[in-house]
Design an enzyme around this catalytic site. Sequence first.
Site, PDB file in Angstrom:
ATOM      1  N   GLU A  52       0.815  -1.225   0.000  1.00 19.35           N
ATOM      2  CA  GLU A  52       0.000   0.000   0.000  1.00 19.35           C
ATOM      3  C   GLU A  52       0.848   1.275   0.000  1.00 19.35           C
ATOM      4  O   GLU A  52       0.443   2.293  -0.573  1.00 19.35           O
ATOM      5  CB  GLU A  52      -0.949   0.001   1.206  1.00 19.35           C
ATOM      6  CG  GLU A  52      -2.053  -1.046   1.121  1.00 19.35           C
ATOM      7  CD  GLU A  52      -1.678  -2.405   1.679  1.00 19.35           C
ATOM      8  OE1 GLU A  52      -2.543  -3.298   1.748  1.00 19.35           O
ATOM      9  OE2 GLU A  52      -0.483  -2.576   2.063  1.00 19.35           O
ATOM     10  N   PHE A 114     -11.979  -7.298  13.335  1.00 19.35           N
ATOM     11  CA  PHE A 114     -10.870  -7.762  12.496  1.00 19.35           C
ATOM     12  C   PHE A 114     -10.513  -6.686  11.469  1.00 19.35           C
ATOM     13  O   PHE A 114     -11.372  -6.178  10.759  1.00 19.35           O
ATOM     14  CB  PHE A 114     -11.259  -9.058  11.773  1.00 19.35           C
ATOM     15  CG  PHE A 114     -10.197  -9.567  10.847  1.00 19.35           C
ATOM     16  CD1 PHE A 114      -8.982 -10.010  11.338  1.00 19.35           C
ATOM     17  CD2 PHE A 114     -10.416  -9.581   9.476  1.00 19.35           C
ATOM     18  CE1 PHE A 114      -7.997 -10.475  10.474  1.00 19.35           C
ATOM     19  CE2 PHE A 114      -9.438 -10.046   8.608  1.00 19.35           C
ATOM     20  CZ  PHE A 114      -8.221 -10.495   9.112  1.00 19.35           C
ATOM     21  N   GLN A 115      -9.240  -6.353  11.426  1.00 15.57           N
ATOM     22  CA  GLN A 115      -8.695  -5.320  10.527  1.00 15.57           C
ATOM     23  C   GLN A 115      -9.386  -3.968  10.704  1.00 15.57           C
ATOM     24  O   GLN A 115      -9.577  -3.217   9.748  1.00 15.57           O
ATOM     25  CB  GLN A 115      -8.756  -5.781   9.056  1.00 15.57           C
ATOM     26  CG  GLN A 115      -7.794  -6.928   8.772  1.00 15.57           C
ATOM     27  CD  GLN A 115      -7.556  -7.163   7.297  1.00 15.57           C
ATOM     28  OE1 GLN A 115      -8.424  -6.912   6.464  1.00 15.57           O
ATOM     29  NE2 GLN A 115      -6.381  -7.672   6.960  1.00 15.57           N
ATOM     30  N   LYS A 164     -17.855  -0.993   5.171  1.00 16.53           N
ATOM     31  CA  LYS A 164     -18.258  -1.986   4.176  1.00 16.53           C
ATOM     32  C   LYS A 164     -19.771  -1.992   3.950  1.00 16.53           C
ATOM     33  O   LYS A 164     -20.236  -2.168   2.816  1.00 16.53           O
ATOM     34  CB  LYS A 164     -17.778  -3.376   4.621  1.00 16.53           C
ATOM     35  CG  LYS A 164     -17.896  -4.426   3.523  1.00 16.53           C
ATOM     36  CD  LYS A 164     -17.168  -5.701   3.909  1.00 16.53           C
ATOM     37  CE  LYS A 164     -17.219  -6.725   2.763  1.00 16.53           C
ATOM     38  NZ  LYS A 164     -16.471  -7.956   3.124  1.00 16.53           N
ATOM     39  N   MET A 482      24.302   8.994   2.638  1.00 15.85           N
ATOM     40  CA  MET A 482      24.177  10.282   3.310  1.00 15.85           C
ATOM     41  C   MET A 482      24.428  10.149   4.808  1.00 15.85           C
ATOM     42  O   MET A 482      25.044  11.018   5.433  1.00 15.85           O
ATOM     43  CB  MET A 482      22.803  10.887   3.049  1.00 15.85           C
ATOM     44  CG  MET A 482      22.695  12.351   3.439  1.00 15.85           C
ATOM     45  SD  MET A 482      23.805  13.424   2.494  1.00 15.85           S
ATOM     46  CE  MET A 482      22.847  13.669   1.001  1.00 15.85           C
TER      47      MET A 482
END
Length: 584
Positions: A52, A114-115, A164, A482
């Site tokens: 993602e 969940f999630q 959802k 760096m």
Amino acid sequence: MTRQMTGANMIVQALKDQGVDTVFGYPGGAVLPIYDAIFQQNDIRHILVRHEQGAVHAAEGYARSTGKPGVVLVTSGPGATNAVTGLTDALLDSIPLVVLTGQVPTFMIGTDGFQEADTVGITRPCTKHNWLVKDTDKLSGVIHEAFHVATSGRPGPVLIDIPKDVQFANGTYTPKGKVATGHYKPTVKGDIAAITELAEMIEKAERPIIYSGGGVINSGKGASQLLRELSNETNFPITSTLMGLGAYPASGDNWVGMLGMHGLYEANMAMHDCDLMINIGARFDDRITGRLDAFSPNSKKVHVDIDPSSINKVVHVDLPIIGDVGHVLEDLLKVWKSRGRKTNKGALQQWWSQINEWRAKKCLSYTPSETIIKPQYALERLEALTKGMDRYITTEVGQHQMWAAQYLGFEDPNRWMTSGGLGTMGYGLPASVGVQIAHPDALVVNVAGEASWLMNMQEMGTAIQYRAPIKQLILNNERLGMVRQWQELLHGERYSHSWSESLPDFVKLAEAFGCKGIRVSDPSELDAAIQEMLDYDGPVIMDCLVEKHENCFPMIPSGAPHNEMLMGDASTQDAIGSTGAVLV
């Protein structure tokens, strides 16, 4: 005419109405209704990324190279939290994004389902605005409003969290033109009295400089043309931030190079010694200003910016002008021309003589080698072999990023994609995918360091799947370059965890992904290797083995003013002693 449809279909229809042709995303349970709606249409192309964070960076590359907002679709919980780095990156660099996240059903919010994650709470600090939509009837309106907010004023990322059950439910679709957006209407026209005052300052200035930033590019190609006209008509020198490269052409007569921590000597010196600083679309970032109390102490400062919160936030200015830089530049040129196109030509001639003395130091010179590839040389050869091509450059973050900014020339806006404000390692590869998807026939090169490139290397799979012929030029010094440089210069050469002691074979890795791998270590073979990379009709990973301990100069150490830079031939101890630099 209003229509009844499911929330999922409403999302797709709203994206179509907004002119969206590409969405970068990754499916999950909380967004499956949306993915089902995407499956049943052919107008919007979905690019399946591998992570993602990669989706958001790809959307950034798409947005920055096209001027259109990038669109991202990810699921709830870890899908949303993985997007946070990209959102923050886009916020700091003013990149317009619309990110759609799934959420657990409304009746489960707050149950630790969940999630489930508090996506709105988590992303509030790293978005311009965000919404949790619990009513399907309001969904299309929120999406249209989100596009307006993302692209109006100072651009930035917005997020819409969609439960959802809202995606499954039926609701009334509101067309784009029926959504009220007047409550967010940033000022675009600058105050004409202030613009007239600036015209007067231009007429009298003896040592002026135009300091341009990413806001010029965000304003559109018209703003870049007006910026060029202002510099060319007044004969004022012009410099730019990292984000503003390309707004004024690198081949232009008045270009003095990039300024800032790794900017050119002549640009930093001109900023320090100027008597009139015209800041157009930049935000006085700390990488530009150096030590604030010593920043260009004897200049009158003008700041043109569409974001009122940027005015006087870091540096107090003598003349603020709030407005879109394109509109302000247009009005400024009209006023200045109507007053007789006057400048202090005698003083300007002397100022240019001083700037040319600074230029004569040739601050980007380095010691060449016949046995090992210097990273500066690699980028000089990339520039020579691709100059004049339809070329887009992305970068990762580190020394290679600064060398790319120093040695590659940009003649037009929207051709340079890099992570400026956040400095996000792992940005360049997915960004190059997004650019290539937007410009399938162009040359897209990601200039990378091996450590930064590894952070999102999985997106090579995306490039292979969608036949995006991105070129990955890895300047491999087997170091966190760096970090190592700062440890050498500022921490007594104590190299704490800045060496990569277990790297993959990048040629074999390329073959594992199904693309071409090239390795080069001999300077005499570099041109042929770059040409092979350019000629190959597909994605390439080029492992360019470079000098391991080369430092990136010039460099303003943290805590030092602009006129005290470490140069390539400077003694580190003497330079640090003279600046009193402090690592912060």
